[in-house]
Design a protein around this motif. Structure first.
Motif, PDB file in Angstrom:
ATOM      1  N   UNK A 191      24.230  52.959  43.329  1.00  0.00           N
ATOM      2  CA  UNK A 191      24.739  51.612  43.646  1.00  0.00           C
ATOM      3  C   UNK A 191      23.745  50.532  43.228  1.00  0.00           C
ATOM      4  N   UNK A 192      22.460  50.796  43.370  1.00  0.00           N
ATOM      5  CA  UNK A 192      21.434  49.827  42.962  1.00  0.00           C
ATOM      6  C   UNK A 192      21.427  49.635  41.454  1.00  0.00           C
ATOM      7  N   UNK A 193      21.468  50.734  40.722  1.00  0.00           N
ATOM      8  CA  UNK A 193      21.458  50.662  39.261  1.00  0.00           C
ATOM      9  C   UNK A 193      22.735  49.981  38.742  1.00  0.00           C
ATOM     10  N   UNK A 194      23.881  50.414  39.274  1.00  0.00           N
ATOM     11  CA  UNK A 194      25.160  49.861  38.828  1.00  0.00           C
ATOM     12  C   UNK A 194      25.242  48.365  39.122  1.00  0.00           C
ATOM     13  N   UNK A 195      24.791  47.942  40.295  1.00  0.00           N
ATOM     14  CA  UNK A 195      24.849  46.516  40.633  1.00  0.00           C
ATOM     15  C   UNK A 195      23.958  45.712  39.686  1.00  0.00           C
ATOM     16  N   UNK A 196      22.816  46.265  39.307  1.00  0.00           N
ATOM     17  CA  UNK A 196      21.963  45.601  38.323  1.00  0.00           C
ATOM     18  C   UNK A 196      22.685  45.435  36.994  1.00  0.00           C
ATOM     19  N   UNK A 197      23.402  46.480  36.582  1.00  0.00           N
ATOM     20  CA  UNK A 197      24.175  46.406  35.336  1.00  0.00           C
ATOM     21  C   UNK A 197      25.292  45.372  35.459  1.00  0.00           C
ATOM     22  N   UNK A 198      25.966  45.345  36.599  1.00  0.00           N
ATOM     23  CA  UNK A 198      27.051  44.385  36.828  1.00  0.00           C
ATOM     24  C   UNK A 198      26.526  42.952  36.744  1.00  0.00           C
ATOM     25  N   UNK A 199      25.402  42.685  37.371  1.00  0.00           N
ATOM     26  CA  UNK A 199      24.833  41.332  37.344  1.00  0.00           C
ATOM     27  C   UNK A 199      24.375  40.959  35.931  1.00  0.00           C
TER      28      UNK A 199
END
Length: 137
Positions: A54-62
């Protein structure tokens, strides 16, 4: 390819043991969840994987939103990871849920799909586990 960072974490005791990073920053007990006939009350491998994903994916989303000059409102990314059993075979599956109240559904869906295409964790599991993506506005 240039390596930016390498994490080294060891485990003693499997699902009822402990994990510790080489640098000492991460150190915690892990326990088998109650649903798997364990004592629960501590993190487990699926929980740790979901937290990291979730941390990695949210970074990608942002990053995707920033590149597209899209204003991403206050939001949250939930990742659920399931351990599945089929006879003697075990596998993982999961779901990514992006919650961004007030945002256009289609625009958020496009951001979520693009983030899934560029997130290193999503790339790592592609073709290896079933991952669904859901957006909520």
């Amino acid at each position: 390819m240039e390596t930016l960072y390498t994490a080294i974490v060891s485990n003693v005791g499997g699902r009822d043991g402990d994990v510790k990073s080489l640098d000492g920053i991460l150190e915690l007990d892990v326990k088998r969840p109650i649903e798997m006939h364990g004592e629960g009350g501590k993190p487990n491998p699926e929980m740790l994987f979901a937290a990291a994903y979730s941390s990695c994916y949210n970074g990608a989303l942002m990053a995707v939103a920033e590149r597209r000059k899209v204003i991403l409102p206050e939001h949250a990314v939930e990742v659920s990871i399931s351990l599945n059993k089929d006879g003697n075979n075990m596998s993982l599956s999961g779901k990514i849920t992006v919650k961004a109240p007030g945002m256009d559904h289609e625009e958020l869906q496009q951001l979520a799909e693009t983030a899934h295409a560029v997130c290193p964790y999503s790339k790592a599991v592609k073709g290896n586990m079933d991952m669904k993506i859901e957006v909520m506005v």
